[in-house]
Design an enzyme around this catalytic site. Structure first.
Site, PDB file in Angstrom:
ATOM      1  CG  ASP A   1      39.453   5.647  22.095  1.00 51.10           C
ATOM      2  OD1 ASP A   1      40.510   5.555  21.433  1.00 51.10           O
ATOM      3  OD2 ASP A   1      39.431   5.647  23.345  1.00 51.10           O
TER       4      ASP A   1
ATOM      5  CB  CYS B   1      42.458   4.882  32.247  1.00 49.87           C
ATOM      6  SG  CYS B   1      44.006   5.555  32.884  1.00 49.87           S
TER       7      CYS B   1
ATOM      8  CD  GLN C   1      44.152  -0.756  23.929  1.00 46.05           C
ATOM      9  OE1 GLN C   1      44.851  -1.673  23.496  1.00 46.05           O
ATOM     10  NE2 GLN C   1      44.584   0.058  24.879  1.00 46.05           N
TER      11      GLN C   1
ATOM     12  CG  HIS D   1      40.913   5.070  28.378  1.00 45.82           C
ATOM     13  ND1 HIS D   1      41.272   6.360  28.698  1.00 45.82           N
ATOM     14  CD2 HIS D   1      42.016   4.298  28.629  1.00 45.82           C
ATOM     15  CE1 HIS D   1      42.527   6.378  29.126  1.00 45.82           C
ATOM     16  NE2 HIS D   1      42.998   5.138  29.104  1.00 45.82           N
TER      17      HIS D   1
ATOM     18  CE  LYS E   1      46.658   3.242  24.532  1.00 43.35           C
ATOM     19  NZ  LYS E   1      47.218   2.732  25.801  1.00 43.35           N
TER      20      LYS E   1
END
Length: 403
Positions: A197, A361, A200, A119, A223
């Site tokens: 990261d 993104c 998600q 991202h 999220k």
């Protein structure tokens, strides 16, 4: 998932253009259950005050609720120490914090390694660091199916110049779940630290930062069925303790004079100014909500949905699902012949179906796929097979209209 669980999300009963809402854009931002909104409202109605500095009852109660979230997050990630939990606005700020504070300790000639799956939040801060201090930015390629090329990954680590690997644990475009533990083992074997990261991944499966060997881990509340404006950075204490502040202001200092300042201890060193108080309280409730469902149930539900979606979409005329990673989370990107993704999204919206269209993104990844944009369906705990059926019916209608 049960009707009782879906009932926790009253927005799913809304109509869009007179049609029942089919929400398939959870990877961008998930809907919020009643319990999260109630927790924030209760705190706002009955105990709200600024935190840490106040000596009155309201401030003390709100401080307790805010700091309790640090304990909830530490347990959620299996962090060794609650003081390793730093609250940020989102994953983007958390990664920028690491790029500024840890990255600022790097020297020209050292490198940061990212992947083609990233991202923009895990690309741009490293480009800025490269331009600021002259480090090298390396990019590990992906295989044709969307998985990380582990041979290339190890080769890029081999010279020992990589100080930090910063990599997604799950792609927001292809749904690729990266082999976190293996990536960490290889990074550490070549003297590098690793940041994941988890924006998600933390939504779809349990995360144990100690078990995967992370040095830094980030995720964002909105999220994870929580509020916007609240995110988390976890880092190993010895690393956080060595890092200078990211921003200056109130709360992050030990003492201040016109001659200089000394910094507060971790984590407050990295939490300048009044934080997102109600949102932090809401994050704790979002985590409790997920834990009540249980990740075993969440993973089984979303795997069944994702497999079903891939099968149904691949059977549609003119539709191509992108990527076939060894392990895919609840995200499916696709394209349709002779139809721009933006047109698809607009037509589907008229049918009450919300998907994402664009570069998500992740422009370098989309261009790697030879595309300018993709359509994307993504799932949450409230998603059902009927949502996917509705999407497929909508795509068939769109294909007829655009052919």
């Amino acid at each position: 998932m049960t009707p009782e669980l879906r009932a926790q999300f009253p927005i799913l009963e809304e109509k869009v253009h007179g049609k029942p809402l089919v929400f398939l854009d959870s990877a961008a931002s998930a809907q919020k259950p009643i319990c999260v909104m109630d927790a924030m409202q209760k705190a706002a109605y009955h105990q709200y005050a600024n935190i840490h500095r106040g000596l009155h009852w309201m401030s003390e109660r709100t401080t307790e609720a805010y700091e309790a979230t640090r304990d909830v997050v530490a347990a959620f990630l299996n962090a060794p120490d609650r003081h390793e939990i730093v609250f940020t606005r989102n994953s983007t700020e958390a990664i920028n914090l690491v790029a500024h504070s840890f990255g600022g300790l790097l020297k020209p000639g050292q490198a940061v390694l990212i992947s083609e799956l990233e991202h923009h939040a895990n690309i741009v801060p490293w480009l800025m660091l490269r331009d600021r201090i002259g480090i090298e930015l390396r990019v590990v390629p992906i295989l044709d199916n969307g998985d990380i090329d582990l041979n290339a990954y190890e080769a890029l680590l081999a010279d020992g110049k990589v100080a930090l690997v910063a990599i997604t644990q799950m792609s927001n475009v292809l749904g690729t779940v990266t082999p976190a533990k293996k990536l960490a083992e290889l990074a550490h074997a070549h003297g590098a630290k690793i940041l994941f990261d988890g924006s998600q991944s933390v939504v779809h499966s349990a995360v144990d930062v100690q078990a995967i060997g992370a040095d830094f881990f980030t995720f964002t509340g909105h999220k994870l069925y929580g509020p916007t404006g609240i995110g988390v950075l976890w880092g190993r204490m010895e690393l956080l303790d060595s890092m200078p502040p990211f921003m200056g202001g109130g709360e992050m200092i030990q003492s201040v004079s016109f001659e200089g300042a000394t910094w507060a201890s971790v984590p407050h060193r990295f939490e300048a100014g009044t934080p997102a108080i109600l949102e932090t309280i809401g994050l704790a409730e979002a985590i409790r909500f997920v834990e009540r469902i249980g990740y075993d149930a969440i993973e089984a539900h979303e795997k069944a949905l994702t497999d079903y979606a891939v099968e149904r979409l691949n059977a549609l005329e003119g539709v191509r699902v992108l990527g076939a990673p060894a392990q895919r989370g609840g995200v499916v990107s696709f394209v349709m012949e002779k139809a721009h993704p933006h047109d698809l999204a607009t037509l589907l919206d008229q049918m009450g179906i919300a998907i994402r269209a664009g570069q998500h993104c992740a422009e370098p990844l989309v261009r790697k796929l030879g595309l300018h944009a993709t359509a994307r369906a993504s799932f949450g705990v409230y998603s059902v097979k009927e949502d996917i059926d509705a999407l497929c019916v909508g795509l068939e209608r769109a294909h007829m209209m655009l052919s």
